[in-house]
Motif scaffolding. Structure first.
Motif, PDB file in Angstrom:
ATOM      1  N   GLN A  82      44.325  31.896  49.632  1.00 39.26           N
ATOM      2  CA  GLN A  82      45.463  32.284  48.818  1.00 39.26           C
ATOM      3  C   GLN A  82      46.016  31.088  48.050  1.00 39.26           C
ATOM      4  OE1 GLN A  82      48.287  34.928  50.461  1.00 39.26           O
ATOM      5  NE2 GLN A  82      46.732  36.213  51.358  1.00 39.26           N
ATOM      6  N   PRO A  83      45.788  31.099  46.740  1.00 45.49           N
ATOM      7  CA  PRO A  83      46.315  30.023  45.904  1.00 45.49           C
ATOM      8  C   PRO A  83      47.803  30.228  45.631  1.00 45.49           C
ATOM      9  CG  PRO A  83      45.223  31.641  44.539  1.00 45.49           C
ATOM     10  CD  PRO A  83      45.026  32.071  45.978  1.00 45.49           C
ATOM     11  N   ASP A  84      48.423  29.208  45.115  1.00 45.22           N
ATOM     12  CA  ASP A  84      49.808  29.329  44.656  1.00 45.22           C
ATOM     13  C   ASP A  84      49.843  29.981  43.282  1.00 45.22           C
ATOM     14  OD1 ASP A  84      50.895  27.829  46.895  1.00 45.22           O
ATOM     15  OD2 ASP A  84      50.046  26.050  45.927  1.00 45.22           O
ATOM     16  N   VAL A  85      48.800  29.672  42.476  1.00 49.29           N
ATOM     17  CA  VAL A  85      48.720  30.142  41.095  1.00 49.29           C
ATOM     18  C   VAL A  85      47.286  30.576  40.795  1.00 49.29           C
ATOM     19  CG1 VAL A  85      49.014  29.482  38.656  1.00 49.29           C
ATOM     20  CG2 VAL A  85      50.511  28.489  40.386  1.00 49.29           C
ATOM     21  N   ILE A  86      47.165  31.646  39.998  1.00 48.29           N
ATOM     22  CA  ILE A  86      45.861  32.085  39.509  1.00 48.29           C
ATOM     23  C   ILE A  86      45.889  32.030  37.988  1.00 48.29           C
ATOM     24  CG2 ILE A  86      44.161  33.936  39.403  1.00 48.29           C
ATOM     25  CD1 ILE A  86      45.540  35.119  41.914  1.00 48.29           C
ATOM     26  N   TYR A 110      49.935  40.628  46.847  1.00 51.42           N
ATOM     27  CA  TYR A 110      50.173  39.186  46.945  1.00 51.42           C
ATOM     28  C   TYR A 110      51.311  38.781  45.996  1.00 51.42           C
ATOM     29  CZ  TYR A 110      45.476  39.602  48.893  1.00 51.42           C
ATOM     30  OH  TYR A 110      44.386  39.983  49.636  1.00 51.42           O
ATOM     31  N   PRO A 111      52.490  39.351  46.168  1.00 50.46           N
ATOM     32  CA  PRO A 111      53.579  39.098  45.211  1.00 50.46           C
ATOM     33  C   PRO A 111      54.043  37.636  45.162  1.00 50.46           C
ATOM     34  CG  PRO A 111      54.404  40.242  47.148  1.00 50.46           C
ATOM     35  CD  PRO A 111      52.906  40.206  47.268  1.00 50.46           C
ATOM     36  N   HIS A 112      53.701  36.856  46.158  1.00 54.04           N
ATOM     37  CA  HIS A 112      54.099  35.442  46.184  1.00 54.04           C
ATOM     38  C   HIS A 112      53.204  34.571  45.308  1.00 54.04           C
ATOM     39  CE1 HIS A 112      51.019  36.049  49.220  1.00 54.04           C
ATOM     40  NE2 HIS A 112      50.700  34.768  49.070  1.00 54.04           N
ATOM     41  N   ILE A 113      52.047  35.092  44.882  1.00 56.99           N
ATOM     42  CA  ILE A 113      51.129  34.322  44.032  1.00 56.99           C
ATOM     43  C   ILE A 113      51.553  34.466  42.580  1.00 56.99           C
ATOM     44  CG2 ILE A 113      48.757  34.055  43.225  1.00 56.99           C
ATOM     45  CD1 ILE A 113      47.813  35.109  45.938  1.00 56.99           C
ATOM     46  N   CYS A 142      51.327  43.540  31.212  1.00 58.28           N
ATOM     47  CA  CYS A 142      51.304  42.372  32.096  1.00 58.28           C
ATOM     48  C   CYS A 142      52.696  42.050  32.598  1.00 58.28           C
ATOM     49  CB  CYS A 142      50.716  41.167  31.360  1.00 58.28           C
ATOM     50  SG  CYS A 142      48.958  41.316  31.027  1.00 58.28           S
ATOM     51  N   LEU A 143      53.656  42.052  31.707  1.00 55.46           N
ATOM     52  CA  LEU A 143      55.042  41.790  32.114  1.00 55.46           C
ATOM     53  C   LEU A 143      55.551  42.831  33.093  1.00 55.46           C
ATOM     54  CD1 LEU A 143      56.587  40.608  28.732  1.00 55.46           C
ATOM     55  CD2 LEU A 143      56.073  39.211  30.737  1.00 55.46           C
ATOM     56  N   GLY A 144      55.069  44.059  32.929  1.00 52.85           N
ATOM     57  CA  GLY A 144      55.457  45.141  33.846  1.00 52.85           C
ATOM     58  C   GLY A 144      54.974  44.899  35.269  1.00 52.85           C
ATOM     59  N   TYR A 145      53.903  44.120  35.410  1.00 50.28           N
ATOM     60  CA  TYR A 145      53.390  43.788  36.740  1.00 50.28           C
ATOM     61  C   TYR A 145      53.854  42.419  37.215  1.00 50.28           C
ATOM     62  CZ  TYR A 145      50.507  47.895  36.279  1.00 50.28           C
ATOM     63  OH  TYR A 145      50.082  49.186  36.113  1.00 50.28           O
ATOM     64  N   GLY A 146      54.825  41.896  36.544  1.00 49.03           N
ATOM     65  CA  GLY A 146      55.421  40.636  36.991  1.00 49.03           C
ATOM     66  C   GLY A 146      54.786  39.422  36.371  1.00 49.03           C
TER      67      GLY A 146
END
Length: 101
Positions: free
Chosen positions: A51-55, A77-80, A97-101
């Motif tokens: 689990q990365p911090d950023v993808i 994985y909402p923390h990524i 994309c914005l709709g999915y955070g």
């Protein structure tokens, strides 16, 4: 004391793009590339144990698009954090994309 590194994953269906980002981003001391994936399915599969911090990923990938991947990531994985690459200028893609955070 060593500063914590940002753990990064790169997903793109073009090997040369992945290698280029890996080469450039690996030069930053505060980044650690933990894996690469060539499509959305591989990306999601690897997230189950790495689990990365950023993808950093492309919206247009084979087997599972970046948008489909983003749906899974935002749900499971909402923390990524994600950074999306795209040559598309379509406002609909941006809105989705914005709709999915």
């Amino acid at each position: 004391m060593e500063e914590a590194k940002i753990r990064l994953a790169i997903a793109d269906d073009h090997r040369l793009v992945r290698q280029t980002f890996n080469s450039v981003l690996s030069s930053f001391k505060n980044l650690q590339i933990i894996f690469e994936a060539e499509n959305g399915e591989e990306l999601i599969s690897k997230l189950s144990f790495l689990q990365p911090d950023v993808i950093l990923f492309d919206l247009q990938m084979s087997q599972m698009s970046g948008l489909e991947s983003l749906k899974v990531i935002s749900r499971e994985y909402p923390h990524i954090r994600v950074m999306i690459l795209s040559a598309f200028l379509d406002r609909l893609y941006v809105a989705q994309c914005l709709g999915y955070g």
